[in-house]
Scaffold this active site. Structure first.
Site, mmCIF file in Angstrom:
data_model
loop_
_atom_site.group_PDB
_atom_site.id
_atom_site.type_symbol
_atom_site.label_atom_id
_atom_site.label_comp_id
_atom_site.label_asym_id
_atom_site.label_seq_id
_atom_site.Cartn_x
_atom_site.Cartn_y
_atom_site.Cartn_z
ATOM 1 N N GLU A 206 39.687 51.056 23.705
ATOM 2 C CA GLU A 206 39.767 52.164 22.741
ATOM 3 C C GLU A 206 41.122 52.144 22.026
ATOM 4 O OE1 GLU A 206 38.352 55.907 24.431
ATOM 5 O OE2 GLU A 206 36.374 55.042 24.671
ATOM 6 N N GLU A 326 31.058 50.817 27.070
ATOM 7 C CA GLU A 326 30.968 52.166 27.670
ATOM 8 C C GLU A 326 29.833 52.885 26.958
ATOM 9 O OE1 GLU A 326 34.613 54.455 28.102
ATOM 10 O OE2 GLU A 326 35.768 52.611 28.425
HETATM 11 O O1 AHR Z 1 34.895 56.848 30.805
HETATM 12 C C1 AHR Z 1 35.939 57.781 30.670
HETATM 13 C C2 AHR Z 1 36.808 57.476 29.476
HETATM 14 O O2 AHR Z 1 36.054 57.578 28.315
HETATM 15 C C3 AHR Z 1 37.375 56.089 29.417
HETATM 16 O O3 AHR Z 1 38.535 55.948 30.147
HETATM 17 C C4 AHR Z 1 37.645 55.899 27.965
HETATM 18 O O4 AHR Z 1 37.609 54.564 27.580
HETATM 19 C C5 AHR Z 1 36.604 56.758 27.303
HETATM 20 O O5 AHR Z 1 37.129 57.548 26.319
#
Ligand code: AHR
Length: 528
Positions: A206, A326
């Site tokens: 991110e 993710e």
């Molecule tokens: O999964 C929790 C958080 O969500 C992670 O650390 C981040 O990459 C995302 O914003």
């Protein structure tokens, strides 16, 4: 478990006409619309990489400590400190990849903190809630976890607070043969003679946000520095750039424009994150919110198409693949089992359908997607498992991942599902969602797997399945559903939501199946 009937009565009936307090069982007798599902066996899309079914584990809340790591002296059954029950269930999910150590944690993590004698490892600022990070679980412990599960590691390197040398030394420490360099020998001294052979390396996480708040152009400059002359030691590295927040096409285009501007840095894949959020609450929602949640999950289809099209503007040879490292439904806190498990949520049937429809999206785009990692494995957002001390339970999400296992490595073929959509209200807006969607694949020999998500909250659906140019000799059916839309598994009642398998007497080039309301169905077809 929350009494859904009572809740729905209080919350309103929603667009599908459930009367207040009406049990779903009675609504089941209502009329059903027909559907057709064409399985176009002669239209292959691509091999479904098992990595599409991968996981994500971060140093946050109860994921690592308590979830994976209980310690060698724990009364919880463990293998060198790693929760044994978790390993046993992971083995049932086939060989996939596990991403670690973050997430946002990755961009403050210095890998040297997590090697060497445990008692000498530093305690650090833990990023999430400032819980002290003891570094008991580091590179060797993570690799042991991967090896026990039979899974492949996917490391996320620190760009936000690290530098290229630190990253390249981590690669060398992991992959250099014993005796070749000082770092390789340090690994051997720390207990692992054989190189870890880590191929997947994420360069930051991110990077538009917690990973450094870069502009796409500035991140691309960093990416170049980090990825130039990374030591390979015989391992073909798969370097992954941090992609957009959701479907942010501006990030994608600007990063890739910069990437083309000059000598191209090695780039195996570009990794987006998409959390479809919530509607209502993890376990309390109206029927409209049920549909809205599935609708938000299904936005993954748009994201994959849009991102892939934008990537193609810059990568005409299609060398760079898409990763979604993710994804998941993210509900407000309040249904966790342990207050120390940050972001922990109780996954219910609704989350299982989000998982299934998302995996179907990935299967349908098997030609584009290299890997996807559900967030996160245990005690967190869209988890497959919950654990607290010696208690352990599989969530409905786990069952979806296991049900979808026959797709691993099979060839995705095109599916056309036709059925009238279901209308619902999202706030003041009238929306509509698919009634039935799915994916299909051809496996070894005569095996064909069809997975279908049926979104309707209360009515069954008769679907005609048509196999293009082929005949089924036999069909087996596996169904995951429940009378209550918010049904979930707890430590005391672990099998509330569990798949039910049955033989059928179906065969031929076309056959009919009744899809239960709010269900995930897998059909195991053996061709004649
Ligand atoms: O999964 C929790 C958080 O969500 C992670 O650390 C981040 O990459 C995302 O914003």
């Amino acid at each position: 478990m929350i009494d859904r009937r009572g809740f729905l009565g209080a919350a309103g009936a929603g667009a599908i006409g459930l009367a207040a307090g009406m049990p779903r069982a009675r609504a089941r007798a209502a009329t059903s619309a027909g559907a057709t599902v064409d399985v176009l066996l002669d239209e292959p899309i691509g091999r479904i990489r098992p990595e599409i079914y991968s996981h994500f584990t971060e140093h946050i809340g109860g994921v690592i400590y308590d979830g994976i790591w209980v310690g060698p002296d724990s009364k919880v059954e463990n293998v060198g400190g790693i929760r044994k029950q978790l390993v046993d269930y992971m083995k049932r999910l086939g060989k996939v990849a596990i991403r670690w150590p973050g997430g946002c944690f990755a961009d403050i993590y210095h890998w040297r903190d997590g090697i060497g004698p445990v008692e000498k490892r530093p305690r650090r600022f833990g990023r999430w809630r400032e819980v002290t990070e003891p570094n008991t679980f580091g590179t060797h412990e993570f690799m042991r976890f991967c090896r026990l599960c039979g899974d492949e590691p996917y490391f996320a390197a620190n760009v936000g607070a690290g530098d290229p040398t630190e990253f390249q030394h981590w690669v060398e420490y992991c992959n250099a043969p014993a005796g070749s360099t000082t770092l390789a020998d340090e690994r051997v001294a720390n207990g692992d003679r054989d190189p870890f052979k880590v191929a997947y390396w994420g360069v930051g996480n991110e990077s538009w946000g917690c990973g450094g708040k870069f502009t796409p152009e500035d991140y691309c400059k960093e990416y170049r520095r980090f990825t130039e002359w990374v030591p390979e030691y015989g391992v073909k590295l798969k370097l992954v750039a941090a992609g957009p927040n959701g479907n942010d096409l501006d990030w994608t285009r600007r990063f890739l424009a910069k990437w083309l501007d000059g000598a191209r840095a090695p780039l195996h894949a570009f990794a987006a994150h998409y959390y479809c959020g919530t509607t209502g609450h993890a376990l309390e929602f109206s029927v409209d919110q049920w549909y809205e949640m599935l609708h938000k999950g299904n936005y993954m289809e748009t994201l994959v198409r849009d991102q892939w099209a934008a990537m193609g503007e810059f990568d005409r040879e299609r060398r760079v693949k898409l990763i979604i490292d993710e994804w998941g439904a993210w509900h407000p806190e309040g249904t966790g089992i342990n207050p120390n498990h940050q972001f922990e949520q109780m996954g219910c049937l609704r989350d299982a359908l989000v998982a299934a429809l998302t995996l179907d999206v990935f299967n349908r785009h098997a030609d584009k997607i290299d890997m996807a990692n559900v967030a996160q494995l245990i005690n967190n957002i869209h988890s497959l498992f919950l654990a607290d001390g010696d208690r352990f339970v599989c969530t409905p999400n786990f069952h979806v991942f296991e049900m979808y296992r026959p797709h691993h490595g099979a060839t995705s073929v095109r599916v056309e599902a036709q059925a009238p959509g279901v209308s619902f209200k999202a706030g003041d807006r009238e929306e509509s969602i698919f009634r039935v969607a799915g994916s299909a694949s051809k496996g070894e020999g005569k095996a064909v797997t069809l997975t279908l998500v049926h979104s309707h909250a209360s009515e069954p659906l008769e679907a005609e399945i048509r196999l293009k140019g082929a005949q089924a000799a036999s069909v087996r059916k596996v169904v995951l559903t429940h009378e209550e839309l918010n049904a979930h598994n707890t430590f005391d009642a672990p099998d509330v939501v569990a798949p039910v398998a049955s033989a059928t007497d179906l065969n031929g080039g076309a056959f009919r199946v009744v899809l239960d309301p709010a269900s995930v169905t897998r059909l195991d077809v053996t061709l004649a």
